[in-house]
Design a protein around this motif. Sequence first.
Motif, PDB file in Angstrom:
ATOM      1  N   SER A   1      37.906  29.178  54.097  1.00 14.32           N
ATOM      2  CA  SER A   1      39.056  28.842  53.243  1.00 14.32           C
ATOM      3  C   SER A   1      39.973  30.047  53.085  1.00 14.32           C
ATOM      4  CB  SER A   1      38.578  28.381  51.859  1.00 14.32           C
ATOM      5  OG  SER A   1      38.045  27.083  51.933  1.00 14.32           O
ATOM      6  N   LEU A   2      39.381  31.214  52.906  1.00 14.36           N
ATOM      7  CA  LEU A   2      40.189  32.426  52.756  1.00 14.36           C
ATOM      8  C   LEU A   2      40.984  32.748  54.014  1.00 14.36           C
ATOM      9  CD1 LEU A   2      37.706  34.743  50.835  1.00 14.36           C
ATOM     10  CD2 LEU A   2      39.978  34.069  50.056  1.00 14.36           C
ATOM     11  N   MET A   3      40.529  32.245  55.158  1.00 20.10           N
ATOM     12  CA  MET A   3      41.195  32.568  56.431  1.00 20.10           C
ATOM     13  C   MET A   3      42.356  31.638  56.745  1.00 20.10           C
ATOM     14  SD  MET A   3      38.010  33.364  58.951  1.00 20.10           S
ATOM     15  CE  MET A   3      36.960  34.816  58.741  1.00 20.10           C
ATOM     16  N   MET A   4      42.597  30.635  55.920  1.00 18.69           N
ATOM     17  CA  MET A   4      43.544  29.588  56.302  1.00 18.69           C
ATOM     18  C   MET A   4      44.955  30.092  56.557  1.00 18.69           C
ATOM     19  SD  MET A   4      42.234  26.868  57.023  1.00 18.69           S
ATOM     20  CE  MET A   4      40.486  26.553  57.143  1.00 18.69           C
ATOM     21  N   GLU A   5      45.429  31.021  55.750  1.00 14.50           N
ATOM     22  CA  GLU A   5      46.767  31.541  55.970  1.00 14.50           C
ATOM     23  C   GLU A   5      46.865  32.198  57.346  1.00 14.50           C
ATOM     24  OE1 GLU A   5      49.773  34.512  53.593  1.00 14.50           O
ATOM     25  OE2 GLU A   5      47.856  35.278  54.248  1.00 14.50           O
ATOM     26  N   GLY A   6      45.878  33.043  57.640  1.00 17.31           N
ATOM     27  CA  GLY A   6      45.871  33.730  58.936  1.00 17.31           C
ATOM     28  C   GLY A   6      45.802  32.752  60.094  1.00 17.31           C
ATOM     29  N   LEU A   7      44.990  31.707  59.940  1.00 12.56           N
ATOM     30  CA  LEU A   7      44.866  30.721  61.027  1.00 12.56           C
ATOM     31  C   LEU A   7      46.200  30.020  61.267  1.00 12.56           C
ATOM     32  CD1 LEU A   7      41.333  29.283  60.178  1.00 12.56           C
ATOM     33  CD2 LEU A   7      41.971  30.510  62.270  1.00 12.56           C
ATOM     34  N   SER A   8      46.919  29.724  60.194  1.00 16.47           N
ATOM     35  CA  SER A   8      48.220  29.089  60.356  1.00 16.47           C
ATOM     36  C   SER A   8      49.181  30.004  61.119  1.00 16.47           C
ATOM     37  CB  SER A   8      48.794  28.732  58.980  1.00 16.47           C
ATOM     38  OG  SER A   8      50.103  28.246  59.115  1.00 16.47           O
ATOM     39  N   TYR A   9      49.171  31.290  60.799  1.00 22.59           N
ATOM     40  CA  TYR A   9      50.026  32.249  61.521  1.00 22.59           C
ATOM     41  C   TYR A   9      49.629  32.324  62.991  1.00 22.59           C
ATOM     42  CZ  TYR A   9      52.475  33.963  57.397  1.00 22.59           C
ATOM     43  OH  TYR A   9      53.277  34.050  56.290  1.00 22.59           O
ATOM     44  N   ILE A  10      48.311  32.277  63.237  1.00 26.21           N
ATOM     45  CA  ILE A  10      47.820  32.313  64.630  1.00 26.21           C
ATOM     46  C   ILE A  10      48.310  31.073  65.376  1.00 26.21           C
ATOM     47  CG2 ILE A  10      45.702  32.097  66.003  1.00 26.21           C
ATOM     48  CD1 ILE A  10      44.391  33.941  63.767  1.00 26.21           C
ATOM     49  N   ALA A  11      48.232  29.913  64.704  1.00 27.47           N
ATOM     50  CA  ALA A  11      48.718  28.674  65.328  1.00 27.47           C
ATOM     51  C   ALA A  11      50.218  28.753  65.551  1.00 27.47           C
ATOM     52  CB  ALA A  11      48.374  27.477  64.447  1.00 27.47           C
ATOM     53  N   GLY A  12      50.929  29.379  64.600  1.00 27.64           N
ATOM     54  CA  GLY A  12      52.378  29.495  64.708  1.00 27.64           C
ATOM     55  C   GLY A  12      52.803  30.463  65.793  1.00 27.64           C
ATOM     56  N   THR A  13      51.882  31.327  66.224  1.00 31.64           N
ATOM     57  CA  THR A  13      52.196  32.336  67.235  1.00 31.64           C
ATOM     58  C   THR A  13      51.638  31.941  68.596  1.00 31.64           C
ATOM     59  OG1 THR A  13      52.034  33.935  65.439  1.00 31.64           O
ATOM     60  CG2 THR A  13      52.133  34.839  67.646  1.00 31.64           C
ATOM     61  N   GLU A  14      50.794  30.900  68.601  1.00 33.59           N
ATOM     62  CA  GLU A  14      50.196  30.391  69.835  1.00 33.59           C
ATOM     63  C   GLU A  14      49.406  31.475  70.571  1.00 33.59           C
ATOM     64  OE1 GLU A  14      52.957  28.514  72.527  1.00 33.59           O
ATOM     65  OE2 GLU A  14      51.528  26.914  72.970  1.00 33.59           O
ATOM     66  N   VAL A  15      48.450  32.067  69.872  1.00 38.69           N
ATOM     67  CA  VAL A  15      47.553  33.011  70.538  1.00 38.69           C
ATOM     68  C   VAL A  15      46.126  32.466  70.458  1.00 38.69           C
ATOM     69  CG1 VAL A  15      48.945  35.098  70.321  1.00 38.69           C
ATOM     70  CG2 VAL A  15      47.434  34.443  68.431  1.00 38.69           C
ATOM     71  N   PRO A  16      45.298  32.791  71.483  1.00 35.43           N
ATOM     72  CA  PRO A  16      43.947  32.220  71.547  1.00 35.43           C
ATOM     73  C   PRO A  16      42.972  32.935  70.619  1.00 35.43           C
ATOM     74  CG  PRO A  16      44.397  33.542  73.511  1.00 35.43           C
ATOM     75  CD  PRO A  16      45.640  33.576  72.688  1.00 35.43           C
ATOM     76  N   VAL A  17      42.274  32.156  69.790  1.00 33.59           N
ATOM     77  CA  VAL A  17      41.311  32.723  68.849  1.00 33.59           C
ATOM     78  C   VAL A  17      40.098  31.792  68.757  1.00 33.59           C
ATOM     79  CG1 VAL A  17      40.926  32.992  66.352  1.00 33.59           C
ATOM     80  CG2 VAL A  17      42.872  34.131  67.437  1.00 33.59           C
ATOM     81  N   VAL A  18      38.921  32.392  68.680  1.00 33.85           N
ATOM     82  CA  VAL A  18      37.686  31.618  68.478  1.00 33.85           C
ATOM     83  C   VAL A  18      37.125  31.939  67.099  1.00 33.85           C
ATOM     84  CG1 VAL A  18      35.275  31.353  69.218  1.00 33.85           C
ATOM     85  CG2 VAL A  18      37.110  31.455  70.923  1.00 33.85           C
ATOM     86  N   LEU A  19      36.777  30.881  66.378  1.00 30.00           N
ATOM     87  CA  LEU A  19      36.181  31.036  65.047  1.00 30.00           C
ATOM     88  C   LEU A  19      34.924  30.172  64.972  1.00 30.00           C
ATOM     89  CD1 LEU A  19      36.312  31.901  61.996  1.00 30.00           C
ATOM     90  CD2 LEU A  19      37.663  29.832  61.615  1.00 30.00           C
ATOM     91  N   ILE A  20      33.825  30.767  64.525  1.00 31.36           N
ATOM     92  CA  ILE A  20      32.612  29.980  64.269  1.00 31.36           C
ATOM     93  C   ILE A  20      32.501  29.762  62.764  1.00 31.36           C
ATOM     94  CG2 ILE A  20      30.091  29.917  64.430  1.00 31.36           C
ATOM     95  CD1 ILE A  20      30.299  31.689  66.922  1.00 31.36           C
ATOM     96  N   ASP A  21      32.400  28.497  62.363  1.00 31.53           N
ATOM     97  CA  ASP A  21      32.235  28.164  60.943  1.00 31.53           C
ATOM     98  C   ASP A  21      30.879  27.482  60.768  1.00 31.53           C
ATOM     99  OD1 ASP A  21      32.357  27.337  58.314  1.00 31.53           O
ATOM    100  OD2 ASP A  21      34.254  26.244  58.496  1.00 31.53           O
ATOM    101  N   VAL A  22      29.949  28.186  60.126  1.00 30.04           N
ATOM    102  CA  VAL A  22      28.630  27.604  59.845  1.00 30.04           C
ATOM    103  C   VAL A  22      28.730  26.985  58.443  1.00 30.04           C
ATOM    104  CG1 VAL A  22      26.149  28.031  59.716  1.00 30.04           C
ATOM    105  CG2 VAL A  22      27.553  29.348  61.301  1.00 30.04           C
ATOM    106  N   VAL A  23      29.042  25.700  58.434  1.00 33.07           N
ATOM    107  CA  VAL A  23      29.456  25.028  57.202  1.00 33.07           C
ATOM    108  C   VAL A  23      28.298  24.921  56.201  1.00 33.07           C
ATOM    109  CG1 VAL A  23      30.430  22.892  56.266  1.00 33.07           C
ATOM    110  CG2 VAL A  23      31.208  23.765  58.480  1.00 33.07           C
ATOM    111  N   ARG A  24      28.610  25.133  54.905  1.00 33.00           N
ATOM    112  CA  ARG A  24      27.618  25.030  53.834  1.00 33.00           C
ATOM    113  C   ARG A  24      28.154  24.094  52.749  1.00 33.00           C
ATOM    114  NH1 ARG A  24      27.787  30.999  50.975  1.00 33.00           N
ATOM    115  NH2 ARG A  24      28.298  30.059  48.970  1.00 33.00           N
TER     116      ARG A  24
END
Lengths: 202, 374
Positions: free
Chosen positions: B83-106
């Motif tokens: 949840s804390l990463m959401m702003e950064g992820l949106s910027y990454i999507a807006g910049t179209e750069v490749p990123v891998v994130l593992i979310d081990v959901v709880r």
Amino acid sequence: MQTEIVFAGFGGQGALFAGQIMAFTGMDAGLAVTWMPSYGPEMRGGTANCQVIISDEEIGSPLTRTPLAAVIMNLPSLDKFEDRIAPGGVMIVNSSLVNRQPTRTDVDWLMIPAQEIAESLGNRRLLNMVMLGALLQKLPVISIEALEKGLDVHLPERHRKFLKPNIEAIRQGAAFARGELTVEATPGANGHEPEVIPPTSV
Amino acid sequence: MTKELLEGNFAMAEAAVRAGCEAYFGYPITPQTEILEWMSHRMPELKRTFLQAESEVAAINMVYGAACTGTRVMSSSSSPGVSLMMEGLSYIAGTEVPVVLIDVVRGGPGLGNIAPAQSDYNQLNHGGGHGDYHQIVLAPASVQEAIDMTVLAFELAEKYRNIVVVMADGSVGQMMEPAELPEMRPVTRIQGDWPVTGNVGRPPRVLTSIYIDPPAEEVYNHKILNKWYDIQANEIRYKEYYLDDADFVVVGFGTAGRIALTSVRAARAEGIKVGLLRPITTSPFPFSQLDELSKRAQGMLVVEMNTGQMLDDVRLAAKGRLPVEFYGRPGGMMPFPDDILGEIRRLAHTPLTTEGDPRKRWMDRVRTGELMLR
């Protein structure tokens, strides 16, 4: 064909490691295995348990409500799992710490003074292997020889010096389950407060 | 390579290393801290970058920066951290750069608990950060799949210049299973006309998520939507079990999906013609496969470790053609196979309807005690 086994006890009694050795040995036999620990806050000083499944086909659920067998190292674990063991299943109970017998009549259970047997071998931490030996005697899902080989292959390097005592503990546990070994639980052991055994790394 | 008995978290971390991940930025949180732990010694050992940031907010922005240089980069976290990463992820999507994130959901919402859950399906598949964008979401159900999906995540991220999330849960992260790791790949920087690597001998490049001129932003929105249609056309993955002659279809992803497999086998043994569809990509979602199944089956059962999130996607695919029922365990509870078996029997042996809200029907059965929570 699928076999589910619960290993449960206090943190530090070696429940998780006993389950891992079982899983390693199943894997070496070419079977599908899963090892699923309870990883909640209870790990920090309370009860610890894991469920191991050994199967000849792709394993679906890594947990079952009604496991076929249980290795019970303390009283809270007996209270938690006794009612859940599948009818016709097997329960190995550590009589050194558990001050009551199981009440199930449709489960093949064995009370074993695992701590005394382990101490007679010079190390109370061998308790888990004593109980594992007794389990395989009652439930030969894998052979005791295969388990000993599994230990030989997978025991971490820093614990190599414990290989022989571990194998001896497995054999003594199996011998007790066959009725070939008589060991009395220490008088007064039943019902006394369990001593705190510091956690060991798995 | 031979199979080893591997814990899911360690396995995903080593799979990323072998896939050529050159930089890892993260912050510890249960039940995925073992990923960070593994990376903390493995990456320096290989002279690659490991950095424990001061927070998830910082970590994802470090990931953003490294990704802009064409570096193969990742982070990992669990629900509150993601949840804390959401702003950064949106910027990454807006910049179209490749990123891998593992979310081990709880379990959630809020701080929740550390038990296995699937409650972040909507966040990862339908939302997340602000703005119009889609991310690829892979849902492994076993340690082997967790390894394979981690490797695939890097491939897809670079192929499409897109965020790829490996959506695991505490069960996949903590369990041990025999699995095979891939060969070690060399570390390579992404080539192409976009990474900002210093403009010696060439014109400067700009990577940004700012399109201050609305028409330009509209063009960018169109561009990434069209890319998403390419991804939908090429990257849908799922696994089918016993569906050939199935009258009834269970749909579940990740851990709920594999638990349902045990239930489906038990129901088959009772003579119920039931099969299982387990989406591996939950985004893009296997809509057309479910569309086809909804034309020939008599009923569907959606099983999730939440209060019914993928359910909405299944209902969209089924278009009201057949009854869709729901069974869930939220809050970090895992269903046992006999729970789902009971629901399959109900699906096969009781009258069903296409009317009403399956989620509400399930909730009412729980509320009235008709459905026992054991």
